[in-house]
Write a protein that holds these residues in place. Structure first.
Motif, short mmCIF file in Angstrom:
data_model
loop_
_atom_site.label_atom_id
_atom_site.label_comp_id
_atom_site.label_asym_id
_atom_site.label_seq_id
_atom_site.Cartn_x
_atom_site.Cartn_y
_atom_site.Cartn_z
N THR A 1 0.82 -1.21 0.00
CA THR A 1 0.00 0.00 0.00
C THR A 1 0.86 1.26 0.00
O THR A 1 0.36 2.35 -0.26
CB THR A 1 -0.91 0.04 1.24
OG1 THR A 1 -0.08 0.13 2.41
CG2 THR A 1 -1.78 -1.21 1.33
N GLY A 2 2.13 1.11 0.34
CA GLY A 2 3.02 2.25 0.52
C GLY A 2 3.28 2.55 1.98
O GLY A 2 4.18 3.33 2.31
N ASN A 3 2.49 1.92 2.85
CA ASN A 3 2.66 2.11 4.29
C ASN A 3 3.47 0.96 4.89
O ASN A 3 3.73 -0.06 4.24
CB ASN A 3 1.29 2.18 4.98
CG ASN A 3 0.46 3.37 4.49
OD1 ASN A 3 1.00 4.45 4.28
ND2 ASN A 3 -0.83 3.15 4.31
N PHE A 4 3.84 1.13 6.15
CA PHE A 4 4.60 0.12 6.87
C PHE A 4 3.85 -0.29 8.13
O PHE A 4 3.11 0.51 8.70
CB PHE A 4 5.99 0.65 7.24
CG PHE A 4 6.81 1.05 6.06
CD1 PHE A 4 7.64 0.13 5.43
CD2 PHE A 4 6.77 2.35 5.57
CE1 PHE A 4 8.40 0.49 4.33
CE2 PHE A 4 7.52 2.73 4.48
CZ PHE A 4 8.33 1.80 3.85
N THR A 5 4.06 -1.52 8.56
CA THR A 5 3.46 -2.02 9.78
C THR A 5 4.55 -2.27 10.81
O THR A 5 5.48 -3.06 10.56
CB THR A 5 2.70 -3.34 9.52
OG1 THR A 5 1.65 -3.10 8.57
CG2 THR A 5 2.09 -3.88 10.81
N ALA A 6 4.47 -1.58 11.95
CA ALA A 6 5.44 -1.79 13.02
C ALA A 6 5.26 -3.17 13.62
O ALA A 6 4.13 -3.66 13.77
CB ALA A 6 5.29 -0.71 14.08
N LEU A 7 6.36 -3.81 14.01
CA LEU A 7 6.29 -5.19 14.47
C LEU A 7 6.25 -5.34 15.98
O LEU A 7 6.14 -6.46 16.48
CB LEU A 7 7.48 -5.98 13.91
CG LEU A 7 7.43 -6.20 12.38
CD1 LEU A 7 8.69 -6.91 11.91
CD2 LEU A 7 6.19 -6.98 11.99
N LEU A 8 6.30 -4.23 16.71
CA LEU A 8 6.20 -4.33 18.16
C LEU A 8 4.86 -4.96 18.53
O LEU A 8 3.81 -4.50 18.09
CB LEU A 8 6.33 -2.95 18.80
CG LEU A 8 6.37 -2.92 20.33
CD1 LEU A 8 7.61 -3.64 20.85
CD2 LEU A 8 6.34 -1.48 20.83
#
Length: 351
Positions: free
Chosen positions: A229-236
């Motif tokens: 999508t162009g976004n990122f997902t934080a893995l915390l």
């Protein structure tokens, strides 16, 4: 040197026939072996790694990559409901490109689409289905083989005549090193990767006794078709936070953002064989995929039955769909410049 249609020993490296294509072109298999007894077998169909035998502390050797015994099975695998790309070199563009469309220098290119209306792993006939030339072989310490491929302008509708060279090196430190270079006669986009499915307990086992570490704090957010999508997902606090090693997931198909080529990107570990594999790369991500399913249609090496939990891919690469996201790492190879990609898979015995 260009090596075709031969079957003999060259400088201590065993070259033999792996079969014939429908037009009677001979596919060759070459074995690299280091002084520790580690062996890599590579065929020039798809510049494919077919076998990787590692000496283990528990005694003997373990073949840690999925594959087939025959050329016919590699050819047939591309007609499965989902092609596994066992051990192949993926190009021109690894991963997905949204709708197969990108714009470069104010020109829009419509690629062939082969995955739910998107372009995946180079299109209908990617680099994994091409016959590469064996152009250089070294023996002795750190034996290597270089394979080369020429891809014509507008093949799969990518611009530019592209010259690709891939060198596999087996080091005395039990590393399999992959060095890619490429040049183009026109500005183009490129994203090459290696697509082996690893299993440190042997290619016929499953991943249940192996753990995974990934040095990443975020993954690419994707839509239902696995397009970024162009976004990122934080893995915390995320299930896919592998900064503390944990069991391999049974289902994953995600791009992990990694930071430095000088630090380990990922580690796969087996408590059964007391073996671990460290992954290093100069690429900005490692795409993790668990699979291997051959849909009970094809048998793997040594009559193995592969299934969705048979192996794990560490596809070191640029971001999927990077040509369509200006804030993603650059995926454009300009005319006159050289694409360089380095990846190392290092194998170590552990206590």
């Amino acid at each position: 040197m260009e090596i075709k249609h031969i079957s003999h020993i060259l400088d201590g490296s065993a070259i033999k026939s792996f079969g014939l294509l429908s037009d009677n072109e001979e596919i060759l298999s070459l074995e690299l072996k280091n002084k520790n007894g580690m062996k890599a077998q590579i065929i020039n169909y798809g510049a494919t790694l077919t076998s990787l035998q590692i000496p283990v502390a528990t005694g003997g050797y373990v073949d840690v990559v999925l594959g087939f015994d025959t050329l016919e099975s590699y050819l047939a695998s591309y007609h499965l409901p989902s092609a596994p790309y066992f051990g192949t070199t993926v190009g021109r563009y690894a991963g997905r490109i949204d709708k197969g469309v990108f714009t470069l220098n104010d020109t829009t290119f419509q690629l062939n689409t082969n995955n739910n209306g998107n372009a995946l792993h180079g299109g209908n006939v990617g680099f994994g289905q091409k016959v590469w030339n064996i152009t250089h072989i070294t023996s002795g310490d750190n034996p290597s083989v270089t394979l080369s491929l020429w891809s014509a302008d507008l093949e799969e509708y990518y611009p530019g005549d592209l010259q690709v060279d891939l060198t596999y090196t087996l080091t005395e430190e039990n590393e399999l090193k992959l060095d890619y270079t490429a040049t183009s006669t026109k500005d183009t986009v490129i994203n090459l990767t290696h697509h082996s499915y690893f299993n440190l307990d042997g290619h016929a086992a499953d991943l249940s006794n192996q753990t995974l570490f990934i040095a990443s704090e975020k993954i690419l957010e994707t839509n239902a078709e696995h397009i970024p999508t162009g976004n990122f997902t934080a893995l915390l606090d995320h299930d896919f936070d592998f900064r503390t090693a944990k069991k391999c997931p049974q289902s994953i198909d995600n791009s992990f953002v990694i930071a430095s080529e000088n630090e380990v990107a990922a580690i796969l570990s087996s408590t059964t064989n007391k073996l671990q594999m460290k992954v290093f790369t100069n690429q900005p991500s490692v795409h993790i995929y668990v699979g291997g399913n051959c849909f009970e249609t094809l048998k793997g090496k040594e009559n193995a039955t592969y299934h969705p939990f048979s192996g794990i891919c560490f596809e070191t690469q640029n971001f999927p769909d990077a040509p369509n996201h200006v804030h993603f790492p650059n995926s454009v190879l300009k005319k006159g410049e050289t694409y360089r990609h380095k990846t190392v898979y290092r194998f170590e015995n552990i206590n």
